[in-house]
Scaffold this motif. Structure first.
Motif, mmCIF file in Angstrom:
data_model
loop_
_atom_site.group_PDB
_atom_site.id
_atom_site.type_symbol
_atom_site.label_atom_id
_atom_site.label_comp_id
_atom_site.label_asym_id
_atom_site.label_seq_id
_atom_site.Cartn_x
_atom_site.Cartn_y
_atom_site.Cartn_z
ATOM 1 N N VAL A 111 54.264 -42.712 -5.867
ATOM 2 C CA VAL A 111 53.479 -41.853 -4.984
ATOM 3 C C VAL A 111 52.167 -41.468 -5.657
ATOM 4 N N SER A 112 52.221 -41.174 -6.941
ATOM 5 C CA SER A 112 51.006 -40.831 -7.686
ATOM 6 C C SER A 112 50.011 -41.988 -7.682
ATOM 7 N N LYS A 113 50.491 -43.200 -7.949
ATOM 8 C CA LYS A 113 49.610 -44.380 -7.934
ATOM 9 C C LYS A 113 48.989 -44.590 -6.556
ATOM 10 N N ASP A 114 49.815 -44.490 -5.520
ATOM 11 C CA ASP A 114 49.324 -44.689 -4.154
ATOM 12 C C ASP A 114 48.281 -43.647 -3.782
ATOM 13 N N THR A 115 48.510 -42.414 -4.174
ATOM 14 C CA THR A 115 47.563 -41.340 -3.871
ATOM 15 C C THR A 115 46.230 -41.583 -4.567
ATOM 16 N N LYS A 116 46.279 -41.936 -5.841
ATOM 17 C CA LYS A 116 45.047 -42.199 -6.587
ATOM 18 C C LYS A 116 44.285 -43.385 -6.000
ATOM 19 N N ARG A 117 45.007 -44.440 -5.629
ATOM 20 C CA ARG A 117 44.372 -45.603 -5.038
ATOM 21 C C ARG A 117 43.714 -45.233 -3.708
ATOM 22 N N LEU A 119 42.606 -42.305 -2.798
ATOM 23 C CA LEU A 119 41.438 -41.466 -3.061
ATOM 24 C C LEU A 119 40.249 -42.321 -3.503
ATOM 25 N N LEU A 120 40.509 -43.326 -4.307
ATOM 26 C CA LEU A 120 39.421 -44.200 -4.760
ATOM 27 C C LEU A 120 38.839 -45.016 -3.605
ATOM 28 N N LEU A 121 39.689 -45.431 -2.684
ATOM 29 C CA LEU A 121 39.218 -46.243 -1.555
ATOM 30 C C LEU A 121 38.457 -45.416 -0.529
ATOM 31 N N THR A 122 38.800 -44.150 -0.391
ATOM 32 C CA THR A 122 38.164 -43.329 0.644
ATOM 33 C C THR A 122 37.007 -42.495 0.131
ATOM 34 N N THR A 123 36.815 -42.463 -1.180
ATOM 35 C CA THR A 123 35.706 -41.691 -1.750
ATOM 36 C C THR A 123 34.409 -42.488 -1.636
#
Length: 80
Positions: A67-73, A75-79
């Protein structure tokens, strides 16, 4: 004291990681608190219960990391 827990993703003793969950469980046990699992019949005093509890803790940790990896990914894609 009696604490009811359920096993599953991010259930039970809420903690940042596996080591913290194990530490919290040890502190509760030292204080005389009995932990009862409500979704799975686990007796932590038996050999089978010890193994099942340990595997469930590791699976919870794996889920939490995913879940942590998915959340970080995300955030990077939508920033912008």
């Amino acid at each position: 004291m009696l604490i009811f827990l359920s096993h599953g993703p991010l259930q039970g003793l809420r903690a940042i990681n596996l080591m913290r969950r194990l530490y919290n469980k040890a502190r509760l046990k030292k204080c005389g608190t009995r932990i009862v699992y409500v979704t799975v019949d686990i007796n932590p005093e038996s050999d089978e219960g010890f193994i099942l509890d340990s595997v469930s803790e590791m699976m919870d940790e794996l889920y939490s990391r995913q879940v942590s990896k998915d959340t970080k990914r995300s955030l990077l894609l939508t920033t912008p």
